[in-house]
Scaffold this motif. Structure first.
Motif: not given
Length: 892
Positions: A35-39, A67-73, A150-156
Motif C-alpha cells: 500500500p502507498y499513500g499520496f496527497q 495498492r496494486l494486486l498484480q503487475r500492470v503497465p 510486502s513479505y511476498l516471496f518466490i523461489s527457484t
C-alpha cells in the motif's frame, strides 16, 4: 436575500483566488502488493475541493491510498482541484512505475537438498556449497527471494551434478612378447565423464573410449579406454600409464603397470671371430628369426649402411667389419619383419679391444731430497694395459710408482711402457726428474711499524718444493702473544698497547718437513686517552689557558682550532674577544710515526655583557630613520661601531650619539644591510686594541645584530625564462602558450598578481600565458606588493595576437584620364600592422599610397595591392580594373 448578505457574497467573490501551486506528494515507483499513500495540495481562497482519477476510477478528497494486486503497465494519477467560489479548476499528474521485483529490497534464503531431503540452509544472496567427497552424485539448490516490506516471496530450484574422478585401474597382461598384439583396458569412475590418454616409451597414445553400464543403483558412472598395441621395441621392463581427466574439473588421476617384454630376436658374435679386436676382422649375426621377410641393422638406434669396410651377407643375417676400428664400438640390433610389424632384437654392446695410445706419466718434475713422490702411468687401452717402469737398471711393475731419494742425485730419466695383452702392442713414455734440497730464502713483508688498535697484514714467503707451509708467532717481552697458520697474518695490538712486538715466521717444506725461521721486531705506534684541561665558561675580554693531554707512543704533534683559527703546541692561551654564545675548542693529536689522528672538543660557553639591538620597535625600512644602541654595563671607557667587521665612520646620513652608545641612520639605504657590533673598552685595563685608536682596557666585541633593510618593490619586470624583458608589446600566436615571470626587487618577497583584460589571471610569480582571441590586443600586467612597506608597483605589456590581413581595400577614382594624375591608397585590417606592395604596368611599388598617370592610349588599366602582416608574413591581395578616357580626343 437581505442587503447585508448580498454585499458579503459580492465581497468574497471579488477576493476569491486559485487554485494555484498544485503538487502531488508520494513515491514514483510502486511494487505489487504494497500500500502507498499520496496527497494533493494547492493554494485556493476561500477553499479547495479535490478529486483523483486513475484510469476509469475516481475518488474524492486530498488524499489517495493505492495498492496494486498484480503487475500492470505504467499508471497515471491525476488530481483535479476546484475553487467552489469561482468555479475555476486546475489539474496535476504523477506517472508511477509498477514493478514486481523487490522494492525497496529483497531478503534471500537457501536450502540444499539431496535425495529429496534438506541437508543444509543459509541466509543471504550467496551460498558456498561443498558436496561430500565420494558419496553424492548430484544436489539441488533452492533460492527463495522475499520482499522486505510486502513479505511476498518466490523461489527457484537448480539441480547440479557433483563432478568427481576416482577408482582408476588398468586391465591387461603384464608380460608381453615382441611382435604380438595385446589389448589393455583403463577404467575409472567419473562424473560427468573423463578423457583418457596412454603413455608408453615416451609416446602419448589414445585408445577407443567406452562406457561401462551401471550395475547397481546409486553407483557412479564408470568410463573406460581400450588400447590395442603391438610391441616392436625391446626394453626388458617398461611402464604403461593410463591418465584419466575429468571433462568438467580437469582433475587428473593415473594408474601404471610395468610390462615385462620378451624379445625372441638377439644379436651375437659369429663363432669364427669371438673377440672384437681393432685391426682384425669381426662379424655379428642376427639369431632367433625362423622365417624373416627382411632384416635391417641398427647401430646406436640409427640405420647402418654398407661400405668398403662394413659388409652384409646376402640375406642380411650377418654383418662383417674388415678391419674393425675403435669407432665401431656401440649398441647393435637387427630389425626383423616376418609379415607383421618389424621387431627390434635384443642389443649387443660391442666393446672393441684397442691400444695402447696416449701414454702419459703424471707427477712432479722436481723432487726434494728425503721426500716420497708418487707417479702414475695411464694409457688409452681395452682391455686394461699392463705397465712396466724403468729407471736406470731398475724396473717396476704396475701403473703407480713411488720414489724418494736420500741424497742429491743427477737428473733422473723415468720410463713407462704400456702393453695391451690382447693386441700385443706396447708404447713407451718418458719423464725427466730434477732432484733438489730446501726450503730457503724466507722473507717477511709488511708495514714498517704497528699501530695500536689497528689491523696490519704481513706476508711470509720462501723457496720450497713442491710447497711451503707457514706458521707465525707474535711475542712481547719474550712471551708469546698469539699464533697463526698460513702465509699471511693480521696483527692488531690492543688499543692501549705501549712498546714493541716481535713477529716470527716459520717456513716448512710440505714434503721434506725441513724448515727455517725469520724474525722481525716492530715498534707499536699508540694514541689514545685524549682530553682538554681548562675552563668551559669564559667571559669576553679575559685570557684563559688550556692544555691537551694524550697517551702517545713514540710522540705526537698538537693542533688547536677555535673560532676558525688554528694554533700549534700542546698548550694554548687565548683571549676571548668575539661572541658566538657557544664555541667549540678542538685539540687534535697526530702520532709522528703512524700519522693516526684523534681529537677532543670542549664546548666553551661565552658570556658577552654587551649586545646591539634596535632602539625602538620600528622596522628597518629603506628611506626611513632607524637607530641601533649598544647595551651593556654602564660607563664604558670607549665605544666604537663595526659593520661586517669594519669600523664605521660618521657621515651625512650616519650619526653617533655623544657617548657613541647609539648610531642613527637618518634615511636608511639598502647598502646599510649587514652585521652591526659595538666594540667596548672598559675602564681599568691598560692594553691597546689594534682595531681602534683608544688606550684603555681589553676591547670586548658585543653580540651582533643582523640588519636586513626592508625595501621595494623598486623595479618590476615581465620577462621570459631566459630573463629577456618582453617590452611594451608581446607578440603571441593564437592558441600558443608562453612562459612568463614577474621579477620584483623586494625584501621581504613581494606577492604577485597578474591581470589580463582587466581581470585577475594568476597569483604566481611564473605563469603559462595563453592569449584570448579576439581581441587581438589587450593589456597584461603584473603587480608586486610588499606587505612590509605597503607599496606596490606594476609592469605592463600589450599582448598582441597577430591577425590579418583582412578586408584589403583600394580607395581612389573609378576611372582614369590620360595625362591626369590619380592617387590611390591601400588599406587592410592587420594586427600589429601591414606593409603594402602595388603592381601596375608589370612593376611593383611599395607603400600604402600610389600616384598613377596614364600616358598611352588604352581602354583600361589593371592595378593590384598586396597587404603583408609585418609579424606573421601572411598576405592578401585585391585587384581593380579602371577604365581610361581621353577628353581631348576628337575621334577622327
Amino acid at each position: 436575500m437581505d442587503p447585508h448578505s448580498a454585499c458579503l457574497l459580492l465581497f468574497l467573490t471579488c477576493l476569491a483566488d486559485g487554485p494555484s501551486s498544485l503538487e502531488i506528494d508520494g513515491v514514483d515507483v510502486v511494487s505489487v502488493g504494497i500500500p502507498y499513500g499520496f496527497q494533493c495540495t494547492a493554494e485556493c481562497y476561500p477553499d479547495c475541493r479535490y478529486s483523483w482519477t486513475r484510469g476509469n476510477e475516481t475518488t474524492q478528497g486530498p488524499e489517495l491510498s493505492l495498492r496494486l494486486l498484480q503487475r500492470v503497465p505504467t499508471q497515471t494519477l491525476t488530481c483535479t482541484v476546484v475553487n467552489p467560489a469561482t468555479g475555476r479548476s486546475a489539474s496535476v499528474q504523477k506517472t508511477l512505475q509498477v514493478t514486481a521485483d523487490c522494492y525497496p529490497s529483497c531478503s534471500y534464503s537457501w536450502t540444499v537438498v539431496w535425495e529429496r531431503e534438506p541437508i543444509s540452509s543459509a541466509q543471504g544472496n550467496t551460498i558456498s556449497v561443498t558436496p561430500a567427497a565420494s558419496t553424492v552424485l548430484s544436489e539441488s539448490l533452492i533460492c527463495e527471494a522475499q520482499d522486505t516490506i510486502s513479505y511476498l516471496f518466490i523461489s527457484t530450484t537448480v539441480s547440479l551434478p557433483v563432478a568427481s574422478t576416482s577408482d582408476i585401474s588398468i586391465i591387461g597382461d603384464s608380460t608381453v612378447t615382441m611382435g604380438q598384439q595385446y589389448v589393455f583396458i583403463c577404467q575409472a569412475t567419473c562424473v560427468p565423464s573423463c578423457n583418457f590418454a596412454w603413455q608408453y616409451m615416451g609416446k602419448t597414445l589414445y585408445g577407443d573410449q567406452i562406457q561401462i553400464p551401471i550395475l547397481h543403483q546409486g553407483e557412479k558412472t564408470k568410463f573406460a579406454s581400450q588400447l590395442q598395441i603391438t610391441f616392436s621395441d625391446y626394453s626388458k621392463i617398461e611402464p604403461l600409464t593410463c591418465e584419466a581427466t575429468n571433462v568438467l574439473t580437469d582433475t587428473t588421476i593415473t594408474s601404471t603397470i610395468d610390462l615385462t617384454v620378451i624379445d625372441p630376436i638377439s644379436v651375437s658374435p659369429s663363432s669364427q671371430t669371438p673377440l672384437p679386436v681393432a685391426g682384425k676382422s669381426f662379424s655379428l649375426q642376427c639369431v632367433g628369426s625362423q622365417n624373416p621377410g627382411s632384416i635391417t641393422w641398427l647401430k646406436n638406434k640409427q640405420p647402418m649402411a654398407a661400405s668398403e669396410r662394413v659388409l652384409f651377407s646376402p640375406d642380411n643375417t650377418t654383418v662383417t667389419f674388415s678391419p674393425l676400428l675403435q669407432a665401431d664400438e656401440g649398441l647393435y640390433q637387427c630389425v626383423v619383419a616376418e609379415g607383421g610389424d618389424p621387431i627390434q632384437s635384443v642389443g649387443y654392446k660391442m666393446q672393441v679391444d684397442y691400444g695402447p695410445s696416449s701414454v702419459v706419466i703424471s707427477g712432479l718434475d722436481i723432487m726434494t731430497v728425503a721426500i716420497a713422490y708418487d707417479f702414475q702411468c695411464s694409457a688409452s687401452c681395452h682391455p686394461t694395459c699392463q705397465f712396466t717402469w724403468t729407471r736406470g737398471n731398475l724396473t717396476y711393475q704396475g701403473s703407480n710408482l713411488s720414489l724418494h731419494f736420500e741424497e742429491l742425485l743427477p737428473t733422473q730419466n723415468l720410463t713407462c711402457t704400456a702393453l695391451n695383452p690382447a693386441t700385443g702392442i706396447s708404447v713407451t713414455a718418458q719423464k725427466t726428474l730434477l732432484v733438489i734440497a730446501g726450503p730457503s730464502n724466507v722473507q717477511i713483508s709488511g708495514p714498517a711499524f704497528l699501530t695500536a688498535g689497528v689491523a696490519s697484514i704481513f706476508t711470509c714467503s720462501a723457496d720450497c718444493y713442491p710447497s711451503c707451509s707457514y706458521s707465525w708467532t707474535v711475542g712481547w717481552e719474550w712471551e708469546t702473544f698469539s699464533t697463526a697458520q698460513g702465509n699471511t697474518i693480521t696483527v692488531t695490538p690492543p688499543a692501549s698497547f705501549v712498546g714493541s712486538e716481535t713477529l716470527i715466521c716459520k717456513a716448512q717444506d710440505t714434503a721434506s718437513n725441513l724448515y727455517i725461521y725469520r724474525a722481525r721486531q716492530l715498534q707499536v705506534a699508540s694514541l689514545f686517552n685524549i682530553n682538554i684541561a681548562g675552563d668551559s665558561a669564559v667571559a669576553i675580554g679575559k685570557t684563559y689557558t688550556y692544555t691537551c693531554y694524550v697517551t702517545c707512543t713514540p710522540s705526537c704533534v698538537f693542533t688547536w682550532t677555535f673560532m676558525g683559527k688554528t694554533y700549534d703546541g700542546d698548550q694554548l692561551q687565548i683571549t676571548i674577544s668575539d661572541y658566538p654564545k657557544t664555541g667549540p675548542l678542538t685539540c687534535e693529536a697526530t702520532n709522528n710515526v703512524s700519522h693516526v689522528t684523534i681529537s677532543a672538543t670542549k664546548n666553551l660557553t661565552v658570556i658577552d655583557p654587551f649586545s646591539v639591538r634596535p632602539s625602538s620597535q620600528a622596522l628597518p625600512v629603506a628611506g626611513k630613520s632607524f637607530s641601533l644602541q649598544c647595551v651593556g654595563p654602564q660607563d664604558p671607557a670607549s665605544i666604537s661601531w663595526l659593520k661586517n667587521g669594519r669600523q664605521m665612520p660618521a657621515s651625512d646620513v650616519v650619526h653617533f650619539s655623544p657617548d657613541n652608545a647609539t648610531i642613527t641612520f637618518s634615511s636608511l639605504l639598502r647598502d646599510d644591510e649587514g652585521v652591526y657590533k659595538c666594540l667596548v673598552v672598559e675602564t681599568g685595563n691598560l692594553t691597546t686594541n689594534p682595531l681602534v685608536a683608544v688606550v684603555g682596557g681589553t676591547p670586548i666585541l658585543s653580540f651582533g645584530y643582523l640588519m636586513q633593510v626592508i625595501y621595494g618593490p623598486d623595479e618590476v619586470l615581465i620577462v621570459k625564462p631566459d630573463k629577456e624583458p618582453v617590452g611594451e608589446m608581446m607578440f603571441t600566436l593564437p592558441g600558443s602558450t608562453t612562459e612568463l615571470q614577474c621579477l620584483s626587487d623586494c625584501f621581504p618577497a613581494c606577492s604577485i598578481n597578474w591581470f589580463y583584460r582587466g581581470s585577475l589571471l594568476a597569483t604566481n610569480a611564473s605563469i603559462l600565458f595563453t592569449p584570448v582571441t579576439p581581441p587581438y590586443e589587450d593589456a597584461l600586467t603584473c603587480t608586486a606588493f610588499n606587505p612590509a612597506t605597503k607599496k606596490n608597483r606594476t609592469a605592463e605589456t600589450t599582448a598582441v595576437v597577430p591577425d590579418g590581413p583582412r578586408n584589403v581595400i583600394i580607395k581612389g577614382p573609378d576611372a582614369l584620364e590620360i595625362g591626369v594624375t590619380a592617387s590611390f591608397t591601400c588599406s587592410a585590417e592587420c594586427t600589429p600592422s601591414c606593409s603594402f606592395t602595388w603592381t601596375l604596368y608589370g612593376k611593383t611599388v611599395t607603400g600604402s599610397g600610389v600616384d598613377i598617370t596614364v600616358n598611352r592610349q588604352v581602354s583600361q588599366e589593371s592595378i593590384s595591392c598586396q597587404a603583408e602582416n609585418t609579424f606573421t608574413g601572411k598576405t592578401a591581395a585585391v585587384n581593380q580594373t579602371l577604365s581610361v578616357s581621353d577628353p581631348h580626343w576628337c575621334g577622327c
